[in-house]
Structure formats: C-alpha cells, structure tokens
Design a protein around this motif. Sequence first.
Motif, PDB file in Angstrom:
ATOM      1  N   MET A   1       0.852  -1.210   0.000  1.00  0.00           N
ATOM      2  CA  MET A   1       0.000   0.000   0.000  1.00  0.00           C
ATOM      3  C   MET A   1       0.879   1.248   0.000  1.00  0.00           C
ATOM      4  O   MET A   1       1.769   1.411   0.824  1.00  0.00           O
ATOM      5  CB  MET A   1      -0.915  -0.048   1.236  1.00  0.00           C
ATOM      6  N   ILE A   2       0.602   2.141  -0.926  1.00  0.00           N
ATOM      7  CA  ILE A   2       1.388   3.358  -1.069  1.00  0.00           C
ATOM      8  C   ILE A   2       0.894   4.402  -0.065  1.00  0.00           C
ATOM      9  O   ILE A   2      -0.303   4.656   0.022  1.00  0.00           O
ATOM     10  CB  ILE A   2       1.276   3.881  -2.522  1.00  0.00           C
ATOM     11  N   PRO A   3       1.815   4.995   0.724  1.00  0.00           N
ATOM     12  CA  PRO A   3       1.396   5.942   1.752  1.00  0.00           C
ATOM     13  C   PRO A   3       0.944   7.271   1.151  1.00  0.00           C
ATOM     14  O   PRO A   3       1.501   7.733   0.161  1.00  0.00           O
ATOM     15  CB  PRO A   3       2.671   6.139   2.581  1.00  0.00           C
ATOM     16  N   CYS A   4      -0.065   7.880   1.753  1.00  0.00           N
ATOM     17  CA  CYS A   4      -0.556   9.187   1.306  1.00  0.00           C
ATOM     18  C   CYS A   4      -1.380   9.787   2.437  1.00  0.00           C
ATOM     19  O   CYS A   4      -2.325   9.161   2.903  1.00  0.00           O
ATOM     20  CB  CYS A   4      -1.401   9.047   0.047  1.00  0.00           C
TER      21      CYS A   4
END
Lengths: 201, 201
Positions: free
Chosen positions: B1-4
């Motif tokens: 999961m890509i952090p944002c």
Amino acid sequence: MIPCPDPRLAAQIAFIVEIDKLKTILRQTLLTDSSRQENDAEHSWHIATMAFVLDEYADAPVEAGRVAKMLLIHDIVEIDAGDTFIHDEAGHSDKDERERAAAARLYGILPADQAEEYTALWREFEDRASDDARFAHSLDRLQPLLHNFETKGGTWTPHKVTADKVEKLLPRIEGGSKRLAGYARALIHEAVARGYLAPQP
Amino acid sequence: MIPCPDPRLAAQIAFIVEIDKLKTILRQTLLTDSSRQENDAEHSWHIATMAFVLDEYADAPVEAGRVAKMLLIHDIVEIDAGDTFIHDEAGHSDKDERERAAAARLYGILPADQAEEYTALWREFEDRASDDARFAHSLDRLQPLLHNFETKGGTWTPHKVTADKVEKLLPRIEGGSKRLAGYARALIHEAVARGYLAPQP
C-alpha cells in the motif's frame, strides 16, 4: 487485410487492426505483481483511466475525455519507433526523428481528416502545448512511479537508477499538477527510506 | 500500500494500483499476430480508441469521450469475476451476480462520490441504458470479430463456434450502429467464404 467496399471505413478499420501491435511493444516498467514487463497498450489504458479518476488535480481546467484521447493514441508511434527507456540518454538523441516518421506512417493510415487530427493531437502532447497535454504528461510520468514503488524498486534496481535521476522527472509532473508532483516527491522520499531506491550513485 | 496523508487521493491511488490486475485477466481472443491471448486492459484500450475513431457511425449522437470512459472501466469487474467467454452459456448463468459483487468491491475502493459515479456508469453500460452505452456495446462486440478474421478464425476454430452463433452477436452491434453491424455481417460472410468459420454445426 479485411475487405470493405467503403474506402473511409476501410482505412479506419486498417488503422484499428494495425495498432493492435501496440500490445507487443514492451516497456521497462513491471506490472505491480512483478510478473512481467508492461506493454504500451496496457500502459495507455491505465493512464487514460487515470485521466478521468484524477482530473480534479490538474492545475488548469482540463477536458478529461480529451486528455484520455491524447493518452490512448500518444504511444502508437512506438509501434515503429520502439519504446525509449526514460533514463536512456543515447536512445533519446534520435527519438524525435524516429517518432515523427512513425507518426506519418501510422496516423497516415487513417482517412486524411483524421490523420491530420491525430497527428496534431500527438504533436500537442509531445510539445506540451496545452493544459490538456501538460496534465497528460503528469499522468504518463506518475504511473511508472507507482509501479516502481509497488514492485519495491522494480525498474530502478536493475538499471541502477538513483533518486536524483528520478527527481528529474518531477518538473514534468509539476507542469500539469503541483498536487500530484507533491505526492510523487513524497513517494520518492519514501522509496529511499524503504531501500527501494538508492539516494545517489 | 502506497502511503498518502490525504484520504481522498489515497483512495484514488489505491484504485489505480488495484486495477493494474486487469492486465492479467485473459480473454479468449488472440492478438492479431496470433502470438497469445489478449488481456482485458489491452482490449479496453483498443475499444476506447475505437470510440474516438468510429464515433461518426453511431446511429444516435454520442459523446466519444464518455463512451471511452465507459469502455475503459467496464471490464474492471472481471478482476474479481473473471472473463466469461461470449459463447459459454453456463458461465453466463451467474455472471450478473458475480459482477455485481465485484463492482461493489472494486469501484468501492474509490472515494464515495466516484464510487457511485463509476458504478452507475458500469450499470448504464451493462443495461445498455443510453445511446453512449449502446454504441459502447457495438465496439465491444465488433473488435473480437476483427481479431478472429485477422487470425483466420483464431477463437472460432478451437471452440467450434459456427456462423449461426457469431451472427447472434449482430443485434448487439446493431443496437448502436446499423452501419457497423452491416460491416460485421459482411465480415462473417467473408469469413465463411474463406473457410475461417464453419457455416453451421
């Protein structure tokens, strides 16, 4: 060659059949499951879809349908010219010439009015000559970053690409969307922090 | 999961990463060079491009950008539900239920307003509930015919598909474009004449 008595429809069908070859043009980018390299048709589908999902982040008002059209057809020149890896400086020296000849042949399969329209749309993209084109470039550059992050450095590691090189792509993303460029910058920093990307050579 | 840090952009990026799986969902259709099966992402790219090239043949006025958007996202449900071969009658019995659950999960990754919009757009396509949707169906059905003709019967021969079955697809093409349906009919006849397609079982 598929038979058709109407020369206009025949030309359009010939173009549709010819561009099927885009599915065989491989990019350096891996799929997010790392199973194989992505091809140009898949890439074009992905970023055209992104045009609709992310259009709210364009700095200037854009027409998402027009951005999608541009992105669907922008890589077709690579059927003849091949994909040039973004960090391949030698490959970029004659890229313009190769792609110009490819555009003339490939869009030239279409009826004259559409050939002119698609060539102009491709040039508008290449020249970043409008807000639509600049936002299209933002998406074209952001998508491989997502793939490289998801694959823990997929393309970066084998090609010894370092963060300083990846950061050189940011102005192109910023040209269409400061917001997406900010996100991309954070992603690069996080990739370095996680060891997916070396900070420098 | 890509952090944002922004939950809205995070949801949109999560959707963009999730739909990468469409590149691994194989269809029965072969590429025109017969080298391998086509996947859903490539197919979606091809027919979305066709929406712009062929929109002049829609019987009712359509918005090509909206047709393209519909076609870019219409197969995403197959990430969970799989591709159902057009001539597989058993597979079609629970197709609706499988695809409805898939739509809820996949479009549901998006922020609520976009989840609702994309689910509605997908239902509009499935229900052929507008001129845009009917023309989208014309293209979705025409494209595999072109591939089967180019590959001299690629999918038809191994699946023992005969002309009477292929002709059953014509009303769907005709629903959006009488002109393209006429072209498809001629193509089927020519395929029989050339021996790419058996006339009947």
